[in-house]
Design an enzyme around this catalytic site. Structure first.
Site, PDB file in Angstrom:
ATOM      1  N   CYS A 242       0.828  -1.216   0.000  1.00  0.00           N
ATOM      2  CA  CYS A 242       0.000   0.000   0.000  1.00  0.00           C
ATOM      3  C   CYS A 242       0.862   1.267   0.000  1.00  0.00           C
ATOM      4  O   CYS A 242       1.443   1.584  -1.024  1.00  0.00           O
ATOM      5  CB  CYS A 242      -1.011  -0.040   1.132  1.00  0.00           C
ATOM      6  SG  CYS A 242      -2.513   0.851   0.666  1.00  0.00           S
ATOM      7  N   HIS A 327      -4.164  -5.070   0.047  1.00  0.00           N
ATOM      8  CA  HIS A 327      -3.673  -5.575   1.334  1.00  0.00           C
ATOM      9  C   HIS A 327      -3.668  -7.098   1.358  1.00  0.00           C
ATOM     10  O   HIS A 327      -4.707  -7.713   1.609  1.00  0.00           O
ATOM     11  CB  HIS A 327      -4.536  -5.028   2.482  1.00  0.00           C
ATOM     12  CG  HIS A 327      -4.215  -3.611   2.783  1.00  0.00           C
ATOM     13  ND1 HIS A 327      -3.218  -3.243   3.658  1.00  0.00           N
ATOM     14  CD2 HIS A 327      -4.712  -2.475   2.271  1.00  0.00           C
ATOM     15  CE1 HIS A 327      -3.130  -1.933   3.697  1.00  0.00           C
ATOM     16  NE2 HIS A 327      -4.033  -1.441   2.861  1.00  0.00           N
ATOM     17  N   GLU A 329      -2.574  -9.033   3.522  1.00  0.00           N
ATOM     18  CA  GLU A 329      -2.755  -9.570   4.881  1.00  0.00           C
ATOM     19  C   GLU A 329      -4.219  -9.591   5.307  1.00  0.00           C
ATOM     20  O   GLU A 329      -4.553 -10.100   6.367  1.00  0.00           O
ATOM     21  CB  GLU A 329      -1.937  -8.746   5.890  1.00  0.00           C
ATOM     22  CG  GLU A 329      -2.524  -7.388   6.275  1.00  0.00           C
ATOM     23  CD  GLU A 329      -2.409  -6.313   5.200  1.00  0.00           C
ATOM     24  OE1 GLU A 329      -1.836  -6.597   4.128  1.00  0.00           O
ATOM     25  OE2 GLU A 329      -2.894  -5.187   5.425  1.00  0.00           O
TER      26      GLU A 329
HETATM   27  N1  LIG Z   1      -3.238   1.770   3.431  1.00  0.00           N
HETATM   28  C1  LIG Z   1      -2.278   2.549   2.982  1.00  0.00           C
HETATM   29  O1  LIG Z   1      -1.084   2.275   3.135  1.00  0.00           O
HETATM   30  C2  LIG Z   1      -2.708   3.831   2.338  1.00  0.00           C
HETATM   31  C3  LIG Z   1      -1.629   4.541   1.563  1.00  0.00           C
HETATM   32  C4  LIG Z   1      -1.929   6.016   1.335  1.00  0.00           C
HETATM   33  N2  LIG Z   1      -2.034   6.709   2.587  1.00  0.00           N
HETATM   34  C5  LIG Z   1      -3.190   6.172   0.521  1.00  0.00           C
HETATM   35  O2  LIG Z   1      -4.204   6.568   1.058  1.00  0.00           O
HETATM   36  O3  LIG Z   1      -3.219   5.893  -0.655  1.00  0.00           O
END
Ligand SMILES: NC(=O)CC[C@H](N)C(=O)O
Length: 356
Positions: A242, A327, A329
């Site tokens: 992410c 994600h 996980e």
């Molecule tokens: N879950 C995250 O790592 C989000 C990454 C970043 N803050 C976004 O909103 O795109």
């Protein structure tokens, strides 16, 4: 007690307070489409200073199980639901959602039309919002007067659950506990260090690989860490999840941009471009890597989001650097996204054989 949800464009909804009933919350509003997982969502540090609206109409029905918290604090500014379950029913539940939020000083609003709110955000885009106890007279001044919450790093060493697999250092920008757990389950020892740790201090840990965690905010605000990422990639197999994925892209010269209303939920189909297969993934991001900025960076797209075609996976040609925007996980049911961890661990073992 009434509560007022006001968006920067002036639209307002009135509902009933729950959680920390008198506290005010302000930040960016996002909607989450998960039908389950409200506790993992609320405790995910990537939601730091955001107001989370749940599109699923009933929230809180299975209570709060302390084992599924993704962090020890709640970074979200406020929780918005259509209907709050007034009692919870699950054998592992120890607390109601309302009580959990009250203990963590997070305000909530219930009884508003979350479908109307979601349609509004989809049409007009993500924006700032305030959850207040009275109608607002000056949105901008109120927003400026309200404090942001700080991110709490959680450095720690976590032993593997079984066997002695590779040692992985996680650079923590707001890491979800489930990332550590997925690595431990696969036999890895995990050391979590703050995202601003120096190369020398990381090298002293003698790890087999580095993982850049998820985290809140605009990836462009993390310029200071980009040289470290390039340096780490020269010495270790590197993975990013992410925010970590976005930082790898930025470190190699690509760009990121803000999505109109973000991907927050557990029903996002992603195509693996290597196999052609589609998997359902959990996502939580407002920014994405610009596909047209990848030319000449050495980065290749490995996965895309089926609905809007945005970049969901990257790898660096000829080097052990891989990342995903989704994600791996987290999963509402299907677990195939977890292959990302298997691939990363396999790449560490390949590297170890090559260096033997
Ligand atoms: N879950 C995250 O790592 C989000 C990454 C970043 N803050 C976004 O909103 O795109």
């Amino acid at each position: 007690m009434q509560k007022y949800l006001t968006l920067a464009d002036g639209k307002q909804w009135i509902g009933t307070a729950f959680g920390d009933r008198t506290r005010v919350g302000a930040g960016q509003i996002v909607f989450n489409t998960g039908m389950t997982g409200y506790q993992e969502t609320i405790t995910d540090p990537s939601y730091l200073n955001q107001l989370i609206a749940f599109t699923y109409p009933l929230i809180g029905n299975y209570g709060i199980d302390p084992h599924v918290n993704q962090a020890t604090t709640i970074g979200a500014q406020a929780i918005i639901v259509h209907e709050l379950a007034d009692f919870s029913d699950h054998y592992q539940s120890r607390q109601t959602l309302a009580n959990f939020l009250a203990v963590h000083h997070v305000p909530g609003i219930m009884g508003i039309d979350t479908r109307d709110l979601t349609i509004h955000i989809r049409q007009h885009g993500t924006q700032a919002a305030i959850l207040s106890n009275h109608p607002l007279t000056d949105f901008a001044a109120t927003l400026a007067s309200l404090p942001n919450k700080p991110l709490l790093n959680q450095p720690a060493v976590h032993p593997a659950f079984h066997t002695t697999g590779p040692h992985i250092v996680i650079l923590d920008f707001g890491e979800k506990t489930a990332i550590t757990t997925e690595l431990q389950k696969r036999g890895c020892q995990v050391t979590v260090v703050p995202g601003n740790t120096t190369f020398k201090a990381i090298a002293a840990l003698h790890s087999d690989g580095i993982l850049l965690s998820n985290g809140p905010g605009n990836p462009e605000n993390y310029q200071a860490v980009l040289p470290l990422i390039r340096q780490l990639a020269m010495h270790y197999p590197l993975a990013g999840i992410c925010l970590g994925h976005q930082l790898i892209a930025l470190a190699y010269g690509a760009r990121t941009y803000q999505l109109k209303f973000g991907h927050h939920g557990m029903n996002h189909p992603v195509t693996n471009l290597q196999t052609g297969r589609v998997m359902m993934t959990a996502q939580n991001h407002d920014f994405a890597v610009a596909a047209d900025s990848l030319a000449g960076t050495g980065l290749q797209v490995t996965a895309t989001e089926l609905n809007d075609g945005s970049v969901e996976g990257l790898q660096l040609v000829g080097q052990s650097v891989m990342s995903v925007q989704f994600h791996p996980e987290a999963h509402p049911g299907p677990v195939e996204a977890g292959q990302f961890f298997d691939q990363f661990i396999a790449s560490l073992q390949k590297e170890a054989v090559a260096n033997a």
